[in-house]
Design an enzyme around this catalytic site. Structure first.
Site, PDB file in Angstrom:
ATOM      1  N   ASP A  30      -8.155  -6.899   1.901  1.00 27.23           N
ATOM      2  CA  ASP A  30      -7.166  -6.990   2.983  1.00 27.23           C
ATOM      3  C   ASP A  30      -7.756  -6.288   4.192  1.00 27.23           C
ATOM      4  O   ASP A  30      -8.591  -5.405   4.052  1.00 27.23           O
ATOM      5  CB  ASP A  30      -5.857  -6.278   2.616  1.00 27.23           C
ATOM      6  CG  ASP A  30      -5.985  -4.774   2.797  1.00 27.23           C
ATOM      7  OD1 ASP A  30      -6.551  -4.125   1.907  1.00 27.23           O
ATOM      8  OD2 ASP A  30      -5.561  -4.257   3.849  1.00 27.23           O
ATOM      9  N   ASP A  73       0.863  -1.166   0.000  1.00 30.45           N
ATOM     10  CA  ASP A  73       0.000   0.000   0.000  1.00 30.45           C
ATOM     11  C   ASP A  73       0.906   1.225   0.000  1.00 30.45           C
ATOM     12  O   ASP A  73       2.018   1.191   0.527  1.00 30.45           O
ATOM     13  CB  ASP A  73      -0.904  -0.033   1.240  1.00 30.45           C
ATOM     14  CG  ASP A  73      -2.015   0.993   1.136  1.00 30.45           C
ATOM     15  OD1 ASP A  73      -2.115   1.663   0.084  1.00 30.45           O
ATOM     16  OD2 ASP A  73      -2.788   1.121   2.097  1.00 30.45           O
ATOM     17  N   SER A  74       0.423   2.306  -0.591  1.00 31.16           N
ATOM     18  CA  SER A  74       1.294   3.462  -0.833  1.00 31.16           C
ATOM     19  C   SER A  74       1.536   4.302   0.396  1.00 31.16           C
ATOM     20  O   SER A  74       2.450   5.125   0.416  1.00 31.16           O
ATOM     21  CB  SER A  74       0.647   4.339  -1.892  1.00 31.16           C
ATOM     22  OG  SER A  74      -0.584   4.838  -1.393  1.00 31.16           O
ATOM     23  N   GLY A  75       0.717   4.145   1.413  1.00 31.32           N
ATOM     24  CA  GLY A  75       0.857   5.006   2.581  1.00 31.32           C
ATOM     25  C   GLY A  75      -0.106   6.178   2.577  1.00 31.32           C
ATOM     26  O   GLY A  75      -0.143   6.946   3.528  1.00 31.32           O
ATOM     27  N   GLY A  76      -0.879   6.317   1.502  1.00 26.74           N
ATOM     28  CA  GLY A  76      -1.867   7.404   1.463  1.00 26.74           C
ATOM     29  C   GLY A  76      -2.773   7.353   2.680  1.00 26.74           C
ATOM     30  O   GLY A  76      -2.928   8.340   3.404  1.00 26.74           O
ATOM     31  N   PHE A  77      -3.337   6.197   2.937  1.00 21.58           N
ATOM     32  CA  PHE A  77      -4.258   6.049   4.064  1.00 21.58           C
ATOM     33  C   PHE A  77      -3.567   6.382   5.387  1.00 21.58           C
ATOM     34  O   PHE A  77      -4.115   7.093   6.235  1.00 21.58           O
ATOM     35  CB  PHE A  77      -4.819   4.618   4.099  1.00 21.58           C
ATOM     36  CG  PHE A  77      -5.742   4.366   5.247  1.00 21.58           C
ATOM     37  CD1 PHE A  77      -7.054   4.812   5.208  1.00 21.58           C
ATOM     38  CD2 PHE A  77      -5.305   3.694   6.383  1.00 21.58           C
ATOM     39  CE1 PHE A  77      -7.919   4.600   6.282  1.00 21.58           C
ATOM     40  CE2 PHE A  77      -6.158   3.475   7.455  1.00 21.58           C
ATOM     41  CZ  PHE A  77      -7.463   3.930   7.402  1.00 21.58           C
ATOM     42  N   GLY A 105     -10.784   4.275   0.111  1.00 22.48           N
ATOM     43  CA  GLY A 105     -11.664   5.205   0.810  1.00 22.48           C
ATOM     44  C   GLY A 105     -12.993   4.606   1.224  1.00 22.48           C
ATOM     45  O   GLY A 105     -13.965   5.327   1.420  1.00 22.48           O
ATOM     46  N   ASP A 114      -2.366   8.196  -3.060  1.00 23.58           N
ATOM     47  CA  ASP A 114      -3.687   8.805  -3.242  1.00 23.58           C
ATOM     48  C   ASP A 114      -4.044   9.703  -2.069  1.00 23.58           C
ATOM     49  O   ASP A 114      -3.408   9.665  -1.023  1.00 23.58           O
ATOM     50  CB  ASP A 114      -4.760   7.728  -3.438  1.00 23.58           C
ATOM     51  CG  ASP A 114      -4.832   6.770  -2.255  1.00 23.58           C
ATOM     52  OD1 ASP A 114      -3.856   6.658  -1.509  1.00 23.58           O
ATOM     53  OD2 ASP A 114      -5.881   6.121  -2.084  1.00 23.58           O
ATOM     54  N   CYS A 134      -7.313 -24.805  16.161  1.00 19.74           N
ATOM     55  CA  CYS A 134      -8.550 -25.563  16.426  1.00 19.74           C
ATOM     56  C   CYS A 134      -8.304 -27.076  16.429  1.00 19.74           C
ATOM     57  O   CYS A 134      -9.011 -27.818  17.102  1.00 19.74           O
ATOM     58  CB  CYS A 134      -9.619 -25.197  15.408  1.00 19.74           C
ATOM     59  SG  CYS A 134     -10.215 -23.499  15.629  1.00 19.74           S
ATOM     60  N   GLN A 171     -11.067   6.791  -5.880  1.00 25.97           N
ATOM     61  CA  GLN A 171     -11.624   7.479  -4.708  1.00 25.97           C
ATOM     62  C   GLN A 171     -12.966   8.088  -5.112  1.00 25.97           C
ATOM     63  O   GLN A 171     -13.502   7.778  -6.161  1.00 25.97           O
ATOM     64  CB  GLN A 171     -10.633   8.545  -4.217  1.00 25.97           C
ATOM     65  CG  GLN A 171      -9.347   7.977  -3.633  1.00 25.97           C
ATOM     66  CD  GLN A 171      -9.558   7.320  -2.261  1.00 25.97           C
ATOM     67  OE1 GLN A 171     -10.634   7.430  -1.655  1.00 25.97           O
ATOM     68  NE2 GLN A 171      -8.541   6.630  -1.771  1.00 25.97           N
ATOM     69  N   HIS A 206      -5.848 -18.479  13.830  1.00 26.19           N
ATOM     70  CA  HIS A 206      -7.210 -18.940  13.547  1.00 26.19           C
ATOM     71  C   HIS A 206      -7.974 -17.906  12.717  1.00 26.19           C
ATOM     72  O   HIS A 206      -8.650 -18.257  11.740  1.00 26.19           O
ATOM     73  CB  HIS A 206      -7.953 -19.227  14.854  1.00 26.19           C
ATOM     74  CG  HIS A 206      -9.428 -19.338  14.666  1.00 26.19           C
ATOM     75  ND1 HIS A 206     -10.043 -20.481  14.189  1.00 26.19           N
ATOM     76  CD2 HIS A 206     -10.424 -18.432  14.845  1.00 26.19           C
ATOM     77  CE1 HIS A 206     -11.342 -20.267  14.086  1.00 26.19           C
ATOM     78  NE2 HIS A 206     -11.605 -19.041  14.479  1.00 26.19           N
ATOM     79  N   CYS A 236     -13.513 -25.625  12.074  1.00 30.45           N
ATOM     80  CA  CYS A 236     -12.243 -25.087  11.581  1.00 30.45           C
ATOM     81  C   CYS A 236     -11.147 -26.144  11.692  1.00 30.45           C
ATOM     82  O   CYS A 236     -11.064 -26.875  12.682  1.00 30.45           O
ATOM     83  CB  CYS A 236     -11.859 -23.850  12.384  1.00 30.45           C
ATOM     84  SG  CYS A 236     -10.319 -23.104  11.845  1.00 30.45           S
ATOM     85  N   CYS A 270      -7.816 -25.295  11.413  1.00 33.88           N
ATOM     86  CA  CYS A 270      -6.537 -24.585  11.568  1.00 33.88           C
ATOM     87  C   CYS A 270      -5.704 -25.246  12.670  1.00 33.88           C
ATOM     88  O   CYS A 270      -6.198 -26.066  13.442  1.00 33.88           O
ATOM     89  CB  CYS A 270      -6.764 -23.098  11.863  1.00 33.88           C
ATOM     90  SG  CYS A 270      -7.105 -22.718  13.587  1.00 33.88           S
TER      91      CYS A 270
END
Ligand SMILES: [Zn+2]
Length: 405
Positions: A296, A93-97, A246, A147, A339, A218, A365, A334, A336
């Site tokens: 994500d 991710d670009s770091g905008g957020f 966004g 962004d 579990c 956006q 999990h 589950c 995993c």
């Protein structure tokens, strides 16, 4: 599409698609959930855990890694794949957020954003150009544009301004990336010796693989702004995929679902769509139904560290007294590693005693739960039964009151 990147929709059911997204470090079967490794680690999990639970792709973050340990250091150590010991696909991710949500004293100008680090208060500037340099140093398969991110309830004027600026910044990202590519192979061409590593096939000897840039759409909660942004972005280039940014930033769920529906017709069917930062189980199911391929979210690991576990029957908080003598696994369906081996009573004990294994088991999990959920969605799409599958899945998930709080 850029060489080394491919996307094929193999089956569709309504708006939903089951596909394969090929990248230099491997193929991701979509729809897929990306485990979030903000600081080049999916918190509390080893890459071996991730491989075992079926995670196909990891997200890391340019803002965080630029501040700590530094993108140039990661470049000099051979790039992110080698640095974190994960040889599958990575997206940064670009770091905008983060610049707009974590950093303080932001000054937004057309050139870029000046901010103070949330770590030590130091002053930094991110521009579309500097972010491309950072993401190139990190060396992920997919890199996101820089962004302008705004809060979910922003008014139309603010949403339009941020949306149009993001498109202008996208053009600068492309120009800078082209400049960097023309300058020869990426800086991480010279890898350090791998003699100390356990196998010969890891890491793959492909330091000069290409990276593909995803634009980010956006436009806040305004359908027409989102559609205009999608059209403007499509007019610029033949993109390998599209980020939808966004969302899940304070707007209502119906607003988010409506935006996804209004974008469906504007995005090419033969490119992956990545809904950024969205990842609660119900959002994944609703997103898949509306044509999203990649998701994500930090929720599974963040919640896991707080004692919350996903289960087929809703969320549970393992710290509650009712689990003190409960011999059942977190989720009886589950498979995993948590579990298969441990009871709710044991994991509750670990949390009560502040034992680090408790955080690890719940994180494991929860990530497994979302990876498996997407596998189920994919199978339902392929069988043409997504409608019935998703209704049944959501009805059961919501059937029990949430016991997290
Ligand atoms: Zn489990």
């Amino acid at each position: 599409m850029i060489e080394h990147f491919s996307f094929a929709v193999e089956d569709a059911d309504g708006r939903a698609r089951a596909g394969r997204f090929g990248m230099p470090h491997g193929v991701v079967e979509t729809p897929a959930f990306l485990a979030v490794g903000t600081l080049a680690t999916v918190k509390a999990l080893d890459p071996e855990d991730l491989r075992e639970l079926g995670a196909q792709m990891i997200l890391a973050n340019a803002y965080h890694l630029h501040l700590r340990p530094g993108d140039e250091l990661i470049r000099d150590l051979g790039g992110l794949h080698l640095f974190m010991g994960w040889d599958g696909p990575i997206l940064t991710d670009s770091g905008g957020f983060q610049v707009f949500s974590l950093a303080t004293l932001r000054t937004v100008a057309e050139d870029g954003v000046e901010f103070r680090s949330h770590v030590d208060g130091s002053l930094h500037q991110f521009t579309p150009e500097s972010v491309m340099q950072i993401e190139r140093n990190l060396g992920a398969d997919v890199i996101m544009q820089f962004d302008h991110v705004i809060p979910g309830q922003s008014d139309e004027a603010a949403a339009r301004d941020a949306c149009e600026r993001s498109v202008r910044w996208l053009q600068r990202c492309v120009a800078e990336l082209n400049r960097l590519r023309a300058g020869g192979p990426p800086p991480n061409t010279t890898l350090p010796s791998r003699a100390h590593l356990p196998t010969t096939e890891f890491p793959r000897p492909t330091p000069t693989y290409p990276q593909s840039l995803f634009p980010i759409i956006q436009g806040g909660i305004y359908d027409h702004l989102r559609r205009d942004a999608a059209r403007a972005i499509r007019d610029l280039d033949d993109w390998p995929g599209f980020g939808i940014g966004g969302l899940s930033v304070g707007e209502s769920k119906p607003d988010m679902y409506r935006i996804l529906e209004s974008l469906d017709g504007e995005l090419p069917r033969d490119r992956p769509r990545y809904l950024m930062g969205v990842g609660f189980p119900e959002d994944l199911v609703e997103g898949v139904r509306r044509g999203v391929d990649l998701f994500d979210c930090v929720a599974p690991t963040r919640m896991g560290r707080n004692g919350a576990a996903f289960s087929r029957d809703g969320r549970l908080n393992i710290k509650r007294a009712e689990y003190r003598t409960d011999p059942r696994p977190l989720d009886e369906e589950c498979d995993c590693a948590a579990c298969r081996r441990f009871s709710r009573a044991y994991i509750r004990h670990l949390f009560t005693a502040d034992e680090i294994l408790g955080l690890r088991l719940l994180s494991l999990h929860n990530v497994h739960f979302l990876v498996r959920l997407m596998r189920g969605a994919r199978a339902a799409i392929r069988a043409g039964t997504l409608d019935a599958w998703s209704h049944e899945w959501l009805a059961r998930y919501h059937s029990r009151p949430v016991t997290t709080e």
